[in-house]
Design an enzyme around this catalytic site. Structure first.
Site, PDB file in Angstrom:
ATOM      1  N   ARG A   1       9.141   5.109   1.989  1.00  0.00           N
ATOM      2  CA  ARG A   1       9.287   6.085   2.711  1.00  0.00           C
ATOM      3  C   ARG A   1      10.678   6.106   3.683  1.00  0.00           C
ATOM      4  O   ARG A   1      11.122   6.879   4.013  1.00  0.00           O
ATOM      5  CB  ARG A   1       8.254   5.864   4.034  1.00  0.00           C
ATOM      6  N   TYR A   2      11.011   4.564   4.626  1.00  0.00           N
ATOM      7  CA  TYR A   2      12.489   4.676   4.776  1.00  0.00           C
ATOM      8  C   TYR A   2      13.514   4.362   4.330  1.00  0.00           C
ATOM      9  O   TYR A   2      13.085   3.487   3.434  1.00  0.00           O
ATOM     10  CB  TYR A   2      11.780   3.423   6.074  1.00  0.00           C
TER      11      TYR A   2
ATOM     12  N   CYS B   1     -10.476   1.655   8.578  1.00  0.00           N
ATOM     13  CA  CYS B   1      -9.398   1.139   7.686  1.00  0.00           C
ATOM     14  C   CYS B   1      -8.498   2.794   7.587  1.00  0.00           C
ATOM     15  O   CYS B   1      -8.801   3.749   6.948  1.00  0.00           O
ATOM     16  CB  CYS B   1      -9.874   0.637   6.781  1.00  0.00           C
TER      17      CYS B   1
ATOM     18  N   ASP C   1       1.223   7.439  13.562  1.00  0.00           N
ATOM     19  CA  ASP C   1       2.115   7.211  12.036  1.00  0.00           C
ATOM     20  C   ASP C   1       2.135   8.845  12.407  1.00  0.00           C
ATOM     21  O   ASP C   1       0.377   9.744  11.711  1.00  0.00           O
ATOM     22  CB  ASP C   1       1.149   6.680  11.102  1.00  0.00           C
TER      23      ASP C   1
ATOM     24  N   LYS D   1       6.303   6.588  11.404  1.00  0.00           N
ATOM     25  CA  LYS D   1       6.121   5.745  13.228  1.00  0.00           C
ATOM     26  C   LYS D   1       6.971   6.506  13.832  1.00  0.00           C
ATOM     27  O   LYS D   1       8.605   6.923  13.894  1.00  0.00           O
ATOM     28  CB  LYS D   1       6.083   4.653  12.681  1.00  0.00           C
TER      29      LYS D   1
ATOM     30  N   CYS E   1     -12.900  -2.782   7.248  1.00  0.00           N
ATOM     31  CA  CYS E   1     -12.434  -2.789   9.063  1.00  0.00           C
ATOM     32  C   CYS E   1     -12.690  -0.989   8.795  1.00  0.00           C
ATOM     33  O   CYS E   1     -12.136  -0.600   8.241  1.00  0.00           O
ATOM     34  CB  CYS E   1     -10.990  -2.468   9.582  1.00  0.00           C
TER      35      CYS E   1
ATOM     36  N   ARG F   1      -6.044   2.859   5.238  1.00  0.00           N
ATOM     37  CA  ARG F   1      -6.644   2.528   3.756  1.00  0.00           C
ATOM     38  C   ARG F   1      -7.898   2.697   2.695  1.00  0.00           C
ATOM     39  O   ARG F   1      -8.430   2.378   1.458  1.00  0.00           O
ATOM     40  CB  ARG F   1      -5.576   1.519   2.947  1.00  0.00           C
TER      41      ARG F   1
ATOM     42  N   ARG G   1      13.949  -0.045   3.412  1.00  0.00           N
ATOM     43  CA  ARG G   1      12.272  -1.131   3.259  1.00  0.00           C
ATOM     44  C   ARG G   1      11.502  -0.197   2.464  1.00  0.00           C
ATOM     45  O   ARG G   1      11.387   0.235   2.931  1.00  0.00           O
ATOM     46  CB  ARG G   1      12.071  -1.620   4.449  1.00  0.00           C
TER      47      ARG G   1
ATOM     48  N   CYS H   1     -10.129  -6.853   0.176  1.00  0.00           N
ATOM     49  CA  CYS H   1      -9.559  -7.759   2.042  1.00  0.00           C
ATOM     50  C   CYS H   1     -11.103  -8.603   1.839  1.00  0.00           C
ATOM     51  O   CYS H   1     -11.586  -8.053   1.273  1.00  0.00           O
ATOM     52  CB  CYS H   1      -9.777  -6.252   3.263  1.00  0.00           C
TER      53      CYS H   1
ATOM     54  N   ASP I   1      -5.643   6.558  12.975  1.00  0.00           N
ATOM     55  CA  ASP I   1      -5.226   7.634  11.885  1.00  0.00           C
ATOM     56  C   ASP I   1      -6.536   8.557  11.906  1.00  0.00           C
ATOM     57  O   ASP I   1      -7.134   7.997  11.810  1.00  0.00           O
ATOM     58  CB  ASP I   1      -4.395   6.652  10.422  1.00  0.00           C
TER      59      ASP I   1
END
Ligand SMILES: *Cc1c(COP(=O)(O)O)cnc(C)c1O
Ligand code: SF4
Length: 395
Positions: A139-140, A159, A357, A364, A156, A161, A143, A152, A320
């Site tokens: 996206r950037y 989450c 986000d 962000k 969570c 994702r 990076r 995981c 999110d």
């Protein structure tokens, strides 16, 4: 390249008796350990044992918690969405007498997560549409985010994702990794690779080293970062062997997902100490969650506890709008108010950047209270943290 298979294989190579418990088990840890027939304190210390024995079913969790009707419905419904998965260690941090326990809210499904609000999306940050090859989000300009697996230790409940993480055996193949390395190799502007997932630290050391080594071998990659929640949910994973491996690839940075001061136990302190001593700078990423950390006092306490274990607060994320997240999301004003109560009231080291986000894939965006009251004709009127006015004149 199945992380569970790798973990089991590695486990056979290690003499179980050689792992000595270095931190005495808490009373609650002992109580929970006693539920696993034949398990020893050395097992509790073994991250592979913790992964194999993650709490996944209603019956298992009912052995250690008195479930509320909302939780029972949530657990029953979560199987088709994001499965429940809690390492026994992390479960030992849940207060059974408090249904609003912050550790509990983050890890035990509630029926609210089965509902979808109109503003909610499967992929709110638009990661899939910014993915040039499988596993990479670019996206950037300088990076790239490298999602190396989908597993995981603990899922969570909020989450970002949740569309892709989940249990089991889904990992990327070596061929997929090679395509990602090729993409990074052919994009000379990429100077920083963020290895995340899932959680990369659920992989065995060898697999993780394969990825880091290949990424670091690309001449224009100046450093790598690891995004993980493992030092919090499964601190036993931070072994001397892992640290020795990571040290070879310095500079490596680590971003750790911390949400509440109750997560910072003796084990977590020890894990972070090992990471810091290895010269790996740590930042924290915190998700603002209703009922978990949505007051200035709770958030300030977390930031102070992080500094004590050499973790620099990096980001606070607005939660999110993933599907089934409404019960976790606060208004933006809540986040702004927290920032207002941090800046100036405590050291700048304890003040992360609060970001949203941008839904749809904007990346962000910082959302911070304004300290500039007016700005005209070379005159800037400011207010400080105590709301006193000052003027700065441009030269
Ligand atoms: C968060 C994020 C990054 C890293 O951003 P930093 O501000 O450098 O930490 C990179 N790519 C994507 C897609 C991200 O979401
Ligand atoms: S550790 Fe990160 S990727 Fe894994 S479930 Fe939690 S928020 Fe999602």
């Amino acid at each position: 390249m199945n992380p569970i298979a790798t973990a089991t294989k590695d486990a056979q190579a290690v003499d179980k008796a050689s792992i000595k418990p270095q931190i005495p088990l808490t009373e609650r840890e002992q109580e929970i350990l006693a539920l696993y027939k034949g398990a020893t304190p050395a097992d509790w210390e073994d991250w592979r044992w913790q992964i194999r024995n993650r709490i996944r079913t209603k019956d298992e969790i009912a052995r250690i918690l008195t479930l509320t009707p909302k939780e029972i419905k949530g657990i029953e419904g979560s199987g088709t969405k994001l499965t429940m998965s809690i390492p026994p260690y992390f479960a030992s941090l849940i207060d059974d007498h408090d249904t609003r326990c912050p550790i509990r809210l983050q890890s035990v499904p509630q029926s609210d997560e089965l509902k979808t609000a109109p503003e909610e999306m499967r992929d709110p940050c638009g990661e899939d549409k910014n993915s040039p090859v499988h596993g990479l989000v670019h996206r950037y300009p300088d990076r790239v985010l490298f999602l190396v697996n989908e597993m995981c230790a603990m899922y969570c409940r909020y989450c970002t994702r949740s569309r892709m993480v989940g249990d089991g055996n889904r990992t990327l193949s070596t061929a997929t990794y090679e395509k990602a390395f090729d993409y990074i190799r052919s994009n000379k502007k990429i100077r920083d690779v963020l290895i995340s997932g899932g959680d990369p630290l659920t992989m065995g050391d060898n697999m993780l080293e394969f990825i880091i080594k290949n990424v670091k071998a690309i001449p224009h990659v100046e450093f790598v970062r690891i995004g993980t929640r493992i030092p919090v949910t499964l601190p036993q994973r931070i072994t001397p062997e892992l640290i020795a491996m990571l040290k070879k690839y310095s500079p490596i940075w680590m971003s750790i997902h911390f949400n509440h001061a109750n997560e910072i136990t003796e084990r977590v302190k020890k894990a972070c100490n090992m990471i810091a001593d290895a010269g790996i700078p740590m930042g924290s990423q915190t998700v603002l969650l209703k009922g978990v950390n949505d007051t200035p006092a709770t958030m300030k306490k977390l930031m102070h506890e992080l500094l004590k274990i050499r973790v620099r607060p990096y980001y606070i994320y607005q939660c999110d709008p993933i599907m089934g997240s409404k019960h976790f999301r606060t208004s933006v004003a809540v986040g702004m108010n927290i920032m207002e109560h941090l800046r100036g009231h405590t050291t700048g080291y304890a003040v992360p950047t609060y970001v949203i986000d941008a839904p749809g894939g904007g990346g962000k965006v910082p959302a911070s209270p304004s300290y500039i009251i007016s700005q005209e004709k070379g005159k800037t009127v400011l207010r400080n943290y105590a709301n006193e006015k000052y003027t700065y004149y441009d030269p």
